[in-house]
Write an enzyme that holds these catalytic residues in place. Structure first.
Site, mmCIF file in Angstrom:
data_model
loop_
_atom_site.group_PDB
_atom_site.id
_atom_site.type_symbol
_atom_site.label_atom_id
_atom_site.label_comp_id
_atom_site.label_asym_id
_atom_site.label_seq_id
_atom_site.Cartn_x
_atom_site.Cartn_y
_atom_site.Cartn_z
ATOM 1 C CB SER A 1 -1.942 -19.468 32.371
ATOM 2 O OG SER A 1 -3.305 -19.338 32.678
ATOM 3 C CE LYS B 1 -3.581 -16.281 34.695
ATOM 4 N NZ LYS B 1 -4.424 -16.471 33.488
#
Lengths: 197, 197
Positions: free
Chosen positions: A118, A155
């Site tokens: 990701s 993230k």
DNA sequence: AACTTTAAAGAACGAACGTTCTTTTGTCAA
DNA sequence: TTGACAAAAGAACGTTCGTTCTTTAAAGTT
């Protein structure tokens, strides 16, 4: 005794390689073997010079131990042009201990292996090792390890209409807009990748 | 001899602390002092157990040396799911040596700062530090630092119609098909990225 | 060629080391 | 309170270690 000379650099290399493998400075007899010498007394003379040059020191019990300098690696002075080839590499420049480079506060730093894709557009791949400094606050744009609904994720921290969000660096993954709790576990301060050899 | 017991964990800690300070495993006599024991033979028994438990080993010359396990690695059990958040982080270890992870042969290893974007699809960014092991040969698919026409460049080594080529990891950059000389300076064995904090 | 300095080897020796075996102390259950 | 076993200490000993001093070899100089 004479000064530290070019040949001693060679001896230092051999000793560094031996240490990298066995994590110990061997006896004079073993050092003869390692350095390609047949005289214990001469080995001692060499070690004395390496000591004077700051690569080794002795414990209060007179045991030889490596210093910080012993572990430092050269950071090539000129850089490699990954775009167009150019520049030259010299080994004269600065020396670095990688650990020191990446870690400010050992007790607050954790290594975490990255799973998944990701963050791939940020150059963070599956299997990379993230160097994470544990703290509870982060700045906008920092890459963070966050705890969302009791689970961990890596993230980019961002804000959207006054709300904190966690943005992946891969269009195939959804932006995380925490509903319940969101807690910052730590901030990404470094990345390590190891290539198979 | 008996099994590894909880008390041995305590001995291990003391030994780890000593090693962290002096970077060497001391003699049995010194270990008596360090571990708070007055019997050399008992120290040996303890070390034998630490050995059986995989924290120490012996060189062919019977010298005690620490194993990889000796250096606590928070890595092992703590992976972060970068795709979907999951997994838990346990923080058992408190000491790690990144250098060991990346460097096999210190004397042949150089750090080189990467310039340019030609390897960006391989997750290698401008400003990253490449850990390069100097050698003259490489395998197909290795990322290498090559010397082409007296200039350095970081690319993937590949072959095309029997000819060696250097392939960038960025479609905006051309494949390099060396006409004259091409020499391998070294092979990429690791990558380090430091984030501003 | 004789001299000087540096590099390396060798020899000698007491101290320290690792090993093995034996003895004492401590712990706990029967 | 005796027996059994583990934990720790002690003793003995041949080996290896580091150190110092001396000797030889090589390199450089005059």
């Amino acid at each position: 005794m004479t000064d530290f000379n070019p040949k001693d650099t060679e001896y230092l290399s051999k000793l560094q390689d031996y240490y990298a493998e066995w994590k110990s400075i061997p006896s004079y007899a073993k050092l003869c073997e390692v350095l390609g010498i047949t005289s214990k007394s001469w080995v001692k003379a060499i070690l004395d010079r390496l000591c004077a040059a700051g690569f080794l020191e002795r414990t209060p019990d007179a045991v030889w131990v490596p210093t910080r300098n012993f572990f430092a690696r050269p950071l090539a002075e000129s850089t490699v042009q990954a775009g167009m080839p150019t520049a030259a590499i010299s080994n004269e420049g600065e020396y670095f201990v990688i650990d020191d480079m990446l870690i400010d506060t050992p007790s607050k730093t954790t290594l975490i292996t990255v799973k998944g894709e990701s963050m791939i557009d940020a150059g963070i791949h599956d299997g990379d090792v993230a160097v994470v400094e544990k703290r509870m606050t982060a700045n906008m744009g920092d890459i963070v390890v966050a705890i969302v609904d009791n689970e961990f994720t890596l993230k980019t921290l961002d804000k959207e209409r006054g709300q904190f969000i966690l943005r992946p660096a891969n269009p195939a993954f959804p932006v995380i807009r925490p509903q319940g709790s969101m807690e910052i576990f730590g901030v990404l301060v470094g990345l390590i990748r190891k290539y198979r050899r």
